[in-house]
Scaffold this motif. Structure first.
Motif, PDB file in Angstrom:
ATOM      1  N   GLU A 223      27.896   0.148  35.391  1.00  0.00           N
ATOM      2  CA  GLU A 223      28.356  -0.643  34.251  1.00  0.00           C
ATOM      3  C   GLU A 223      29.464  -1.605  34.643  1.00  0.00           C
ATOM      4  O   GLU A 223      29.796  -2.511  33.876  1.00  0.00           O
ATOM      5  N   GLN A 371      25.061 -14.538  22.250  1.00  0.00           N
ATOM      6  CA  GLN A 371      25.714 -14.762  23.544  1.00  0.00           C
ATOM      7  C   GLN A 371      26.697 -15.939  23.523  1.00  0.00           C
ATOM      8  O   GLN A 371      26.875 -16.632  24.524  1.00  0.00           O
ATOM      9  N   LYS A 399      34.086  -3.781  24.204  1.00  0.00           N
ATOM     10  CA  LYS A 399      32.665  -3.431  24.330  1.00  0.00           C
ATOM     11  C   LYS A 399      32.021  -3.286  22.949  1.00  0.00           C
ATOM     12  O   LYS A 399      30.920  -3.802  22.701  1.00  0.00           O
ATOM     13  N   SER A 402      31.688  -6.680  21.383  1.00  0.00           N
ATOM     14  CA  SER A 402      30.639  -7.467  22.031  1.00  0.00           C
ATOM     15  C   SER A 402      29.258  -7.050  21.551  1.00  0.00           C
ATOM     16  O   SER A 402      28.389  -7.896  21.288  1.00  0.00           O
ATOM     17  N   LYS A 403      29.046  -5.749  21.427  1.00  0.00           N
ATOM     18  CA  LYS A 403      27.740  -5.259  20.977  1.00  0.00           C
ATOM     19  C   LYS A 403      27.504  -5.560  19.492  1.00  0.00           C
ATOM     20  O   LYS A 403      26.389  -5.912  19.094  1.00  0.00           O
ATOM     21  N   LYS A 404      28.554  -5.439  18.706  1.00  0.00           N
ATOM     22  CA  LYS A 404      28.417  -5.661  17.261  1.00  0.00           C
ATOM     23  C   LYS A 404      28.004  -7.091  16.946  1.00  0.00           C
ATOM     24  O   LYS A 404      27.143  -7.334  16.089  1.00  0.00           O
ATOM     25  N   ASP A 406      27.094  -9.436  19.445  1.00  0.00           N
ATOM     26  CA  ASP A 406      26.298  -9.990  20.551  1.00  0.00           C
ATOM     27  C   ASP A 406      26.990 -11.210  21.165  1.00  0.00           C
ATOM     28  O   ASP A 406      26.414 -12.302  21.284  1.00  0.00           O
ATOM     29  N   TYR A 420      30.113  -7.991  28.509  1.00  0.00           N
ATOM     30  CA  TYR A 420      28.947  -8.199  27.654  1.00  0.00           C
ATOM     31  C   TYR A 420      28.331  -6.847  27.371  1.00  0.00           C
ATOM     32  O   TYR A 420      27.856  -6.158  28.276  1.00  0.00           O
ATOM     33  N   HIS A 421      28.379  -6.433  26.128  1.00  0.00           N
ATOM     34  CA  HIS A 421      27.964  -5.101  25.696  1.00  0.00           C
ATOM     35  C   HIS A 421      28.738  -4.044  26.509  1.00  0.00           C
ATOM     36  O   HIS A 421      29.956  -4.047  26.497  1.00  0.00           O
ATOM     37  N   ASP A 422      28.059  -3.183  27.267  1.00  0.00           N
ATOM     38  CA  ASP A 422      28.775  -2.129  28.002  1.00  0.00           C
ATOM     39  C   ASP A 422      29.123  -2.523  29.433  1.00  0.00           C
ATOM     40  O   ASP A 422      29.684  -1.711  30.170  1.00  0.00           O
ATOM     41  N   ASN A 423      28.796  -3.723  29.834  1.00  0.00           N
ATOM     42  CA  ASN A 423      28.977  -4.123  31.227  1.00  0.00           C
ATOM     43  C   ASN A 423      30.241  -4.936  31.433  1.00  0.00           C
ATOM     44  O   ASN A 423      30.552  -5.847  30.654  1.00  0.00           O
TER      45      ASN A 423
END
Length: 519
Positions: A223, A371, A399, A402-404, A406, A420-423
């Protein structure tokens, strides 16, 4: 470079032992021997007193292997065991017996008292007390020992990770951590080497290859990764001979207000210098003459208002829009920004006041294209995701955010992290000279310019952060930290691109030597 989690490192150790048909003790021997090789190559037998402090787990076992090899090779070694528990690992006990076979000077047991060994400032301390498996608070006596290390001012070398550091949570007491001058880390560096609150515990670090299974190293997905030249070079999009400006997109930079047109100028210049085919700037009327005279390569579109943006309307069809620098957060400007977001479908890079307006009215976040790239400085980030108690909570909040929504978030700092998300993508370029007005505007322009050329937003953010820092690294050689300004970063972007394809000097010398041998 991949940064493996604690669980993945344990998995890699076990898999390596299984596939290579070796024991965990054999793997420990490799690790300790690699540390010895590193020291031996640099010390060449010098009789500086070396104090090896070993815990009673596997990190301590690594230390015992190192001490044994140092003794065999005639170094001046003092070995100590932090003897405050009966829970010794199997491999520690095996190596404790082995060191007894090579010296009559057995390791000294330190039995939880403050009678610490005398160490001179010219000596070397090797810290092999705790490894990545630490999962409990450090005892007060051990804290006092770590403080003793610092008090001596001796060079301190940590094995794998400075003792007292956790891999996945924050430190609550800085006296409970070894402050290392150098850390030799196995398999990969640790995330904590790059976070603002924990990076101070090791001045430098280096990764040692202990022969972990190659398939595990290449196939395991992490990750977190560390971004250097090798990571960004595959992202680079080359240009064909018959290319024309229309193939590299049209960047639109929106921002500026009375007295803050410079921010838009910097962003526009950096967008074009990063490779955008065309750049237009949308500014209040007060910015027209400034931009046309200071940056003639840009086209300029103006708002009806003279001093601030009140309505974002344009007839061009940009490939990407960078917005927010110098924008201001007045009622009229905020309303214009809100109206724009609700109808916009073009990819976005948002900075500065654009982020501040989003923070005040978070329902607007749902209007962002997928994005969208956000480039906040620490305070802007706090307004966006809320306050955090430590760096790990900050990363977790980013994180989730970012996920919520996008979105891609660039956490700006000494090691900027693109999330970006979990990364997490941790940048390795840049220097303190970037702590200067306008450097963030330049970064926004670079990322915007890269998206304009066809880079996907995540690659543009990662590559843009790298180029931004690398340009500053090259420029600082001419200007120094204090005199570096944002314009210099733009001026040296070309050098940063060229540097992507330069070979290391050592490789150039080797090739020259080979060529001479052929002749």
């Amino acid at each position: 470079m991949k940064i493996f989690s604690k669980a993945q490192i344990y998995q890699g150790d076990a898999l390596t032992a299984e596939k290579q048909n070796i024991s965990s003790t054999d793997l420990m021997e490799r690790a300790g021997e690699q540390i010895f090789n590193w020291m031996h190559m640099r010390m060449q037998g010098a009789q500086v007193p070396i104090h090896v402090f070993c815990g009673i787990g596997n990190n301590g076992g690594d230390g015992l292997v190192l001490a044994r090899h140092l003794i065999i090779h005639g170094y001046n070694v003092n070995t100590y065991i932090i003897n405050c528990s009966d829970k010794r690992s199997k491999d520690f006990l095996i190596n404790y017996d082995r060191i007894k076979n090579v010296t009559k000077k057995w390791p000294e047991l330190l039995n939880c008292s403050n009678d610490f060994p005398e160490i001179q400032s010219e000596d070397i301390i090797v810290d092999a007390v705790f490894g990545i498996g630490l999962n409990r608070p450090v005892d007060d006596w051990v804290k006092a020992l770590f403080v003793h290390f610092r008090t001596t001012k001796a060079f301190t070398l940590s094995v794998d990770i400075p003792s007292g550091l956790y891999t996945d949570k924050a430190v609550t007491n800085e006296d409970a951590v070894v402050w290392a001058g150098y850390t030799l880390s196995f398999a990969s560096p640790k995330l904590v080497f790059f976070l603002p609150e924990t990076a101070k515990y090791t001045v430098q670090w280096e990764v040692l290859d202990i022969g972990l299974d190659p398939d595990f190293l290449s196939e395991t997905t992490t990750e977190v990764d560390l971004i250097g030249k090798n990571e960004v070079l595959p992202m680079y999009i080359p240009r064909e001979k018959f290319s024309h400006k229309g193939q590299f997109g049209h960047s639109l930079i929106i921002g500026g207000s009375y007295g803050k047109i410079g921010a838009v100028t910097l962003a526009s210049r950096s967008a074009l210098s990063s490779g955008a085919g065309l750049v237009s700037a949308f500014v209040p009327k007060c910015g027209y003459t400034v931009l046309q005279s200071s940056f003639p390569e840009a086209m300029v579109v103006t708002d009806v208002d003279k001093e601030e943006i009140t309505a974002i309307k344009f007839k061009i069809e940009p490939t990407v829009i960078g917005i927010g620098m110098g924008l201001g957060i007045s009622i009229k400007t905020s309303k214009a920004f809100e109206t724009f977001l609700k109808t916009n479908k073009t990819p976005l890079v948002i900075d500065a006041d654009g982020i501040n307006i989003l923070s005040k009215k978070k329902t607007l976040l749902k209007s962002l294209p997928a994005q969208t790239v956000l480039t906040p400085h620490p305070k802007e980030l706090e307004r966006l995701v809320g306050k955090w108690k430590d760096d790990f909570e900050k990363l977790n909040k980013v994180k989730i955010f970012s996920k919520k929504y996008d979105v891609i978030i660039v956490i700006k700092g000494a090691n900027s992290i693109t999330v970006y998300h979990d990364n997490l993508h941790i940048n390795t370029t840049g220097n303190p000279g970037l702590a200067t007005a306008g450097s963030g505007d330049v970064l926004t322009g670079i990322i915007t310019g890269l998206i304009s050329q066809g880079y996907n937003p995540l690659s543009a953010a990662i590559f843009g952060v790298y180029l931004h820092g690398r340009s500053a690294d090259i420029a600082v050689e001419d200007f120094g930290y204090q005199s570096l300004i944002a314009s210099h970063i733009i001026d040296y972007l070309g050098e940063a691109y060229i540097d992507l394809f330069k070979q290391p000097e050592s490789l150039q010398v080797a090739e020259e030597d080979t060529e001479q041998e052929r002749n």
